[in-house]
Design a protein around this motif. Structure first.
Motif, short mmCIF file in Angstrom:
data_model
loop_
_atom_site.label_atom_id
_atom_site.label_comp_id
_atom_site.label_asym_id
_atom_site.label_seq_id
_atom_site.Cartn_x
_atom_site.Cartn_y
_atom_site.Cartn_z
N THR A 90 8.10 7.24 -6.36
CA THR A 90 7.11 8.32 -6.35
C THR A 90 5.74 7.78 -5.95
OG1 THR A 90 8.32 9.48 -8.08
CG2 THR A 90 6.02 10.09 -7.79
N LYS A 91 5.43 6.57 -6.39
CA LYS A 91 4.15 5.96 -6.06
C LYS A 91 4.02 5.75 -4.55
CE LYS A 91 1.28 2.04 -7.38
NZ LYS A 91 1.19 0.84 -8.23
N THR A 94 3.46 9.11 -2.91
CA THR A 94 2.10 9.57 -3.20
C THR A 94 1.08 8.86 -2.33
OG1 THR A 94 2.75 10.10 -5.46
CG2 THR A 94 0.40 9.89 -5.05
N GLU A 122 10.60 13.10 -7.82
CA GLU A 122 9.80 14.21 -8.31
C GLU A 122 8.32 13.88 -8.20
OE1 GLU A 122 10.70 17.29 -9.22
OE2 GLU A 122 12.68 16.67 -8.52
N ASP A 124 4.44 13.58 -9.08
CA ASP A 124 3.74 13.42 -10.35
C ASP A 124 2.36 14.08 -10.27
OD1 ASP A 124 2.41 11.67 -8.71
OD2 ASP A 124 2.80 9.89 -9.92
N SER A 127 0.31 13.15 -7.17
CA SER A 127 0.73 13.80 -5.93
C SER A 127 0.13 15.20 -5.83
CB SER A 127 2.25 13.91 -5.87
OG SER A 127 2.87 12.68 -6.08
N VAL A 156 5.21 18.82 -14.78
CA VAL A 156 4.04 17.96 -14.63
C VAL A 156 2.86 18.63 -15.33
CG1 VAL A 156 2.46 16.90 -12.98
CG2 VAL A 156 4.88 17.09 -12.42
#
Length: 163
Positions: A90-91, A94, A122, A124, A127, A156
């Motif tokens: 996810t990082k 993003t 997903e 976060d 994002s 979130v």
């Protein structure tokens, strides 16, 4: 500050002024205060913000993400995006959304959000916050509000930055 021309005195200047005033004090407290003057403030060391490893040891992927952070043109972001595929976390997704938002590429930034979901990552709060900020800069309030409403449905919790 009333004692100098600076609007904000640094703690060091303030300490120096105080110590010069203490030298003139002749009360019984003067020896105690004089001892405080010589004491050096012990501040904790600053945290390391960058990796201690040289760039060559961080790997090509880390160097590519560092370069992505410095990109200011759409072409450069697109070139690096192709070299970074596949994105794993996810990082990483993003960071790519942030790069497209930085260059003002709304269509790609929202497209990456959809790709991210399709890849099983997903989004976060970061994002969503990046996309909300992008909408705010382009004065697209309806999309920004819809993203804020979508956040709790996606599990979130919005934070202060999101609002």
């Amino acid at each position: 500050c009333m004692t100098c021309a600076w609007t904000m005195c640094s703690p060091l200047r303030a300490a120096r002024r105080a110590s010069s005033r203490l030298a003139a004090v002749t009360t019984p407290r003067a020896p105690i205060l004089a001892g405080l003057r010589s004491a050096q403030p012990s501040l904790p060391p600053l945290p390391r913000l960058l990796s201690t490893q040289p760039r060559s040891q961080r790997g090509e992927r880390g160097a590519l993400f560092a370069e992505l952070k410095r990109c200011r043109r759409r072409e450069d972001v697109a070139r690096l995006e192709a070299r970074l595929q596949p994105l794993r976390t996810t990082k990483e997704w993003t960071k790519l959304i942030s790069a497209h938002a930085r260059v003002g590429d709304r269509r790609h930034a929202f497209g990456i959000l959809d790709e991210m979901r399709q890849a099983g990552c997903e989004p976060d709060v970061f994002s969503y916050s990046i996309l909300i900020n992008l909408c705010a800069r382009s004065k697209d309030w309806k999309t920004a509000v819809s993203l804020l409403r979508e956040m709790p449905n996606a599990g979130v919790q919005p934070n202060v930055i999101s609002y």
